[in-house]
Design a protein around this motif. Structure first.
Motif, PDB file in Angstrom:
ATOM      1  N   PHE A 164       0.864  -1.176   0.000  1.00 15.11           N
ATOM      2  CA  PHE A 164       0.000   0.000   0.000  1.00 15.11           C
ATOM      3  C   PHE A 164       0.899   1.224   0.000  1.00 15.11           C
ATOM      4  O   PHE A 164       1.847   1.313   0.773  1.00 15.11           O
ATOM      5  CB  PHE A 164      -0.884   0.010   1.244  1.00 15.11           C
ATOM      6  N   ASP A 165       0.604   2.170  -0.886  1.00 14.91           N
ATOM      7  CA  ASP A 165       1.459   3.340  -0.980  1.00 14.91           C
ATOM      8  C   ASP A 165       0.728   4.423  -1.757  1.00 14.91           C
ATOM      9  O   ASP A 165       0.431   4.247  -2.939  1.00 14.91           O
ATOM     10  CB  ASP A 165       2.760   2.981  -1.700  1.00 14.91           C
ATOM     11  N   ASN A 166       0.412   5.540  -1.105  1.00 14.41           N
ATOM     12  CA  ASN A 166      -0.190   6.637  -1.865  1.00 14.41           C
ATOM     13  C   ASN A 166       0.450   7.981  -1.555  1.00 14.41           C
ATOM     14  O   ASN A 166      -0.145   9.018  -1.768  1.00 14.41           O
ATOM     15  CB  ASN A 166      -1.705   6.708  -1.641  1.00 14.41           C
ATOM     16  N   ASN A 177      -2.571   3.015  -5.304  1.00 16.53           N
ATOM     17  CA  ASN A 177      -2.535   2.726  -3.876  1.00 16.53           C
ATOM     18  C   ASN A 177      -2.116   1.291  -3.610  1.00 16.53           C
ATOM     19  O   ASN A 177      -1.454   1.012  -2.610  1.00 16.53           O
ATOM     20  CB  ASN A 177      -3.913   2.957  -3.258  1.00 16.53           C
ATOM     21  N   GLU A 192      -6.556   0.832  -7.697  1.00 14.58           N
ATOM     22  CA  GLU A 192      -6.801   2.091  -7.009  1.00 14.58           C
ATOM     23  C   GLU A 192      -5.844   3.196  -7.472  1.00 14.58           C
ATOM     24  O   GLU A 192      -5.000   3.685  -6.717  1.00 14.58           O
ATOM     25  CB  GLU A 192      -6.703   1.907  -5.489  1.00 14.58           C
ATOM     26  N   TYR A 194      -4.468   6.900  -8.366  1.00 15.73           N
ATOM     27  CA  TYR A 194      -4.696   8.183  -7.715  1.00 15.73           C
ATOM     28  C   TYR A 194      -3.912   9.275  -8.438  1.00 15.73           C
ATOM     29  O   TYR A 194      -2.951   9.016  -9.158  1.00 15.73           O
ATOM     30  CB  TYR A 194      -4.322   8.140  -6.242  1.00 15.73           C
ATOM     31  N   GLY A 203      -1.878  10.639   2.578  1.00 12.79           N
ATOM     32  CA  GLY A 203      -1.670   9.207   2.444  1.00 12.79           C
ATOM     33  C   GLY A 203      -1.781   8.436   3.734  1.00 12.79           C
ATOM     34  O   GLY A 203      -2.183   7.287   3.749  1.00 12.79           O
ATOM     35  N   TYR A 220      -9.177  -2.788   1.969  1.00 12.59           N
ATOM     36  CA  TYR A 220      -8.508  -1.518   1.698  1.00 12.59           C
ATOM     37  C   TYR A 220      -9.435  -0.358   2.000  1.00 12.59           C
ATOM     38  O   TYR A 220     -10.589  -0.338   1.543  1.00 12.59           O
ATOM     39  CB  TYR A 220      -8.077  -1.465   0.221  1.00 12.59           C
ATOM     40  N   PRO A 222      -9.700   3.609   1.386  1.00  8.94           N
ATOM     41  CA  PRO A 222      -9.113   4.759   0.703  1.00  8.94           C
ATOM     42  C   PRO A 222      -8.920   5.920   1.669  1.00  8.94           C
ATOM     43  O   PRO A 222      -9.606   6.015   2.688  1.00  8.94           O
ATOM     44  CB  PRO A 222     -10.153   5.110  -0.374  1.00  8.94           C
TER      45      PRO A 222
END
Length: 377
Positions: A164-166, A177, A192, A194, A203, A220, A222
């Motif tokens: 997971f990484d945003n 994401n 996902e 973005y 994030g 997940y 958001p």
């Protein structure tokens, strides 16, 4: 008014480009949305959590903090967050040995950011190294799997790894994401998408949590939203939950607006990273500005319950941080904080089950809570 649809806005050219660059990029759908509403009557946790037992970790070894505990093949593996090693226990939670490869040399990790256990070995994700280091179950180094990004969270799923990484986009691979990496550290699936306008601080409000009862599913949430999306190991969307009324003012798509001030994110309601997923139950941490609060969710009944609407709410502090499950159907939780009222109740219970006063007053608790679950009444 119940809202049955959520639209997450991104810049159109970025979205069209991202969705066309790979057949393995998944798209969210609103066709499988389930509404989770607030329970109308109080729920008694004593009807859900059975055979609750406080179990101290046995053995003459110093424990700094139980960051994570994982059961696999008759052994428990404990990530000690303060000491930075992996402690191995038998099925009765008696200490066997420690595995420590902290360092900067070959086969060593700078820090354990995520401990993962599979039948073929021990896996350690080190964010600073953007790598997953693999060891035998006895602790011997096997290989280093280099990822071509610096993801925030990593979990083992299927034969690969989910990240997971945003807030740290990899521009060459698109901005997503969720990413599934294969066992060689290459991207297999993404979901996902973005906008690059998403700022770093936003994030931290999203996250992903693995199911303890179905190893192929991840939940997940958001950033700055009131929904949860469920994906499988190929990042195929299997369902969505919308929490109607849990959050006062979710940002929804507004998070991507140019004028959105990320410093103000704490003024908006949202679901924080989930505490636990052990279907049909969830423990949800959510922001009710300016406070973080906890809610218990029954997916079968499609209801959530705030702590104020829970009978025996003091029990929640013992069972809301579920980490693993064993072959006998027991779950294990690692409590990490109590309020004064809960603390007094906990101490009385702990002392009656054989813990010493010193253990109950430790800065970091030296025990886990073991329990089973039954359908809520």
């Amino acid at each position: 008014m119940i809202r049955s649809l959520r639209i997450y806005l991104v810049t159109l050219p970025i979205l069209l480009s991202a969705m066309s660059c790979s057949k393995n990029i998944k798209e969210s759908s609103s066709e499988k949305v389930s509404i989770i509403s607030e329970g109308k009557t109080p729920i008694d946790l004593n009807n859900v959590f059975k055979n609750v037992e406080i179990v101290p970790l046995k053995g003459d070894v110093l424990i700094g903090s139980i960051r994570n505990i994982i059961y696999s093949e008759n052994f428990f593996y404990v990530h000690d967050g303060k000491i930075g090693d992996i402690k191995v226990y038998d099925k009765n939670l008696s200490y066997i040995k420690s595995i420590d490869h902290a360092g900067i040399g070959p086969g060593q990790y700078r820090k354990i950011d995520r401990l993962m256990i599979r039948k073929d070995g021990i896996y350690v994700f080190s964010n600073l190294q953007a790598s997953i280091l693999k060891y035998t179950l006895d602790g011997e180094f096997i290989e280093k799997i280099r990822l071509d990004n610096f993801p925030y969270q990593v979990s083992a799923i299927g034969n690969g790894f989910l990240s997971f990484d945003n807030f740290n986009p990899n521009k060459q691979k698109g901005n997503f994401n969720l990413t599934i990496w294969n066992d060689k550290g290459r991207i297999a699936y993404q979901a996902e998408p973005y906008s690059l306008k998403l700022k770093r601080l936003v994030g931290y409000s999203g996250g992903v949590t693995k199911s303890l009862t179905n190893e192929t599913l991840v939940y997940y949430n958001p950033p700055l939203s009131d929904t949860i999306h469920i994906y499988n190991e190929k990042l195929e969307l299997k369902g969505e939950y919308l929490f109607d009324g849990l959050i006062k003012n979710p940002v929804e798509g507004g998070v991507y607006a140019k004028s959105f001030n990320t410093e103000l994110r704490n003024n908006f309601g949202h679901i924080a990273p989930l505490l636990s997923v052990f279907e049909p139950y969830l423990w949800v941490l959510y922001k009710d500005p300016p406070y973080l609060k906890t809610a218990f969710v029954d997916l079968n009944q499609q209801t959530f319950h705030r702590l104020k609407n829970i009978v025996s709410s003091d029990l929640s502090a013992l069972v809301n941080n579920v980490k693993t499950t064993d072959d006998d159907g027991y779950f294990y939780s690692t409590p990490n904080a109590f309020f004064s009222k809960e603390w007094e109740i906990f101490k009385e219970t702990a002392l009656s089950q054989g813990l010493s006063l010193e253990q109950t007053q430790s800065e970091e608790f030296q025990f886990v809570v073991k329990f089973k679950t039954s359908p809520a009444k």
